[in-house]
Design a protein around this motif. Structure first.
Motif, PDB file in Angstrom:
ATOM      1  N   GLY A 281      31.053  39.489  61.412  1.00  0.00           N
ATOM      2  CA  GLY A 281      30.088  38.587  60.796  1.00  0.00           C
ATOM      3  C   GLY A 281      29.122  39.256  59.837  1.00  0.00           C
ATOM      4  N   ARG A 308      35.581  29.422  65.679  1.00  0.00           N
ATOM      5  CA  ARG A 308      34.371  29.015  64.961  1.00  0.00           C
ATOM      6  C   ARG A 308      33.687  30.226  64.298  1.00  0.00           C
ATOM      7  NH1 ARG A 308      31.630  24.224  63.423  1.00  0.00           N
ATOM      8  NH2 ARG A 308      30.144  25.289  62.100  1.00  0.00           N
ATOM      9  N   GLU A 309      33.621  31.327  65.058  1.00  0.00           N
ATOM     10  CA  GLU A 309      32.970  32.524  64.503  1.00  0.00           C
ATOM     11  C   GLU A 309      33.771  33.112  63.339  1.00  0.00           C
ATOM     12  OE1 GLU A 309      32.458  32.766  68.527  1.00  0.00           O
ATOM     13  OE2 GLU A 309      31.192  34.580  68.398  1.00  0.00           O
ATOM     14  N   TRP A 311      35.593  31.463  61.375  1.00  0.00           N
ATOM     15  CA  TRP A 311      35.336  30.557  60.244  1.00  0.00           C
ATOM     16  C   TRP A 311      34.026  30.918  59.556  1.00  0.00           C
ATOM     17  CZ3 TRP A 311      36.648  27.704  56.504  1.00  0.00           C
ATOM     18  CH2 TRP A 311      35.834  26.697  55.998  1.00  0.00           C
ATOM     19  N   GLU A 312      33.011  31.197  60.345  1.00  0.00           N
ATOM     20  CA  GLU A 312      31.713  31.602  59.775  1.00  0.00           C
ATOM     21  C   GLU A 312      31.877  32.892  58.958  1.00  0.00           C
ATOM     22  OE1 GLU A 312      29.015  29.867  59.789  1.00  0.00           O
ATOM     23  OE2 GLU A 312      29.784  28.322  61.153  1.00  0.00           O
ATOM     24  N   ASP A 313      32.628  33.839  59.504  1.00  0.00           N
ATOM     25  CA  ASP A 313      32.839  35.114  58.805  1.00  0.00           C
ATOM     26  C   ASP A 313      33.592  34.891  57.489  1.00  0.00           C
ATOM     27  OD1 ASP A 313      31.743  35.992  61.158  1.00  0.00           O
ATOM     28  OD2 ASP A 313      33.601  36.836  61.966  1.00  0.00           O
ATOM     29  N   LYS A 315      33.641  32.221  55.681  1.00  0.00           N
ATOM     30  CA  LYS A 315      32.785  31.561  54.679  1.00  0.00           C
ATOM     31  C   LYS A 315      31.969  32.600  53.918  1.00  0.00           C
ATOM     32  CE  LYS A 315      30.807  28.362  57.229  1.00  0.00           C
ATOM     33  NZ  LYS A 315      29.962  27.259  57.665  1.00  0.00           N
ATOM     34  N   LYS A 316      31.502  33.618  54.647  1.00  0.00           N
ATOM     35  CA  LYS A 316      30.741  34.683  53.978  1.00  0.00           C
ATOM     36  C   LYS A 316      31.622  35.419  52.970  1.00  0.00           C
ATOM     37  CE  LYS A 316      27.429  35.534  57.654  1.00  0.00           C
ATOM     38  NZ  LYS A 316      26.871  36.485  58.625  1.00  0.00           N
TER      39      LYS A 316
END
Ligand code: URA
Ligand code: URA
Length: 325
Positions: A281, A308-309, A311-313, A315-316
């Protein structure tokens, strides 16, 4: 205005579909109390809270096939194209021909000390960990992907060669902005000679698609190119023997972002003992290239709640690449 709203709806729908494909079942977002308060406050006749610019960055820009990401290179385009042509052959039977030219060479001839070949030599050896001096940058590479392949040859530098069917080389677009790095081939990869083609690979494809890219637009490889027996974790000496080839490829390709998948790949690429749960992340630095550690797709198959995590990574990663365009 109406068109903009329709476009926005389509984009939101796409995002939801991507999330569903990734297996994200629960989209509940916890809004801070202050935000709820302020939006209530502004509810009447207020403007949308999200700026157009933010929306544009949120929506993955679909990259048309013809418009491959361009990376500034010191080499002329012609030699570059010939590298690309030759490296694309990695999926074709002709590479096994290439390999067979090595099978005539005795082990003694092909077995060079791997250390000698560790390309970013000055840097790796002098940099004990990523978290120390990060002023080092990747040295200019004067070789081609083809050179690296020829050097790997019918490799017997570490014991993993004995159990392999095929060497699994880095594959994809050698002009990509984005490189994904896994641990080592599994059974399917070993049989096909292509990284990430099994179940984890299918999920990796979805992860790539979730940021608006196609598998063939990115580059995918592993720290180790031969399948460890029974899919065990490669030992440190095995990882250190194979890693230099990936490093040399990175120096040739110079991607904007490297996504490292899972604990082993992260620790072996970044030379760290810090675990993936801590590192994921946040962008790390690898000789001036951004590295995003995230969970391994095989781990996500075992624990889908972690998607989910990832996906967050991702997006960055997407935002960083888009912002550099
Ligand atoms: N897992 C990996 O780490 N790499 C592959 O190529 C396939 C599965
Ligand atoms: N452990 C791993 O090896 N990989 C992950 O992605 C998460 C935990």
């Amino acid at each position: 205005m109406k068109q903009k709203f329709l476009d926005l709806l389509i984009d939101v729908k796409e995002q939801v579909l991507f999330l569903q494909e990734l297996g994200v079942e629960n989209l509940a977002v916890e809004l801070p109390e202050s935000l709820i308060q302020s939006s209530k406050f502004k509810a009447q006749g207020s403007k949308p809270e999200v700026s157009q610019e933010k929306l544009e960055r949120f929506v993955p820009a679909e990259i048309p096939k013809a418009e491959r990401p361009q990376i500034a290179k010191s080499e002329g385009n012609q030699s570059r194209n010939s590298i690309l042509e030759s490296t694309k052959l990695s999926r074709l039977p002709s590479l096994s021909k290439r390999n067979s030219t090595f099978s005539n060479i005795s082990n003694n001839q092909t077995q060079e000390p791997a250390r000698e070949k560790e390309m970013p030599k000055k840097t790796t050896e002098e940099m004990p960990s990523l978290f120390g001096d990060i002023t080092q940058t990747l040295p200019e590479s004067t070789e081609t992907i083809e050179d690296i392949r020829l050097d790997i040859g019918n490799c017997t530098r570490c014991p993993l060669w004995e159990g392999r069917t095929k060497i699994v080389h880095t594959t994809g677009n050698f002009e990509a902005d984005l490189l994904f790095v896994g641990e080592a081939p599994g059974a399917n990869e070993d049989a096909e000679g292509v990284p990430f083609v099994g179940r984890a690979g299918q999920l990796l494809n979805k992860i790539i698609e979730s940021i608006g890219l196609k598998r063939e637009q990115v580059l995918v490889g592993n720290v180790n190119r031969c399948r460890p027996p029974g899919n065990r974790t490669p030992t440190l000496p095995e990882a250190h023997t194979c890693r230099p080839f990936l490093m040399r490829e990175i120096a040739v390709v110079r991607p904007k972002v490297i996504v490292v998948l899972g604990n082993t790949a992260t620790q072996n690429l970044l030379d760290t003992k810090v675990g993936i749960t801590k590192l994921r992340g946040e962008f790390q630095d690898y000789f001036g290239i951004k590295v995003m550690p995230t969970f391994h797709p095989a781990y996500l198959l075992r624990d889908p709640s972690k998607k989910r995590e990832t996906w967050e990574d991702m997006k960055k990663v997407r935002d960083y690449i888009n912002q550099m365009k």
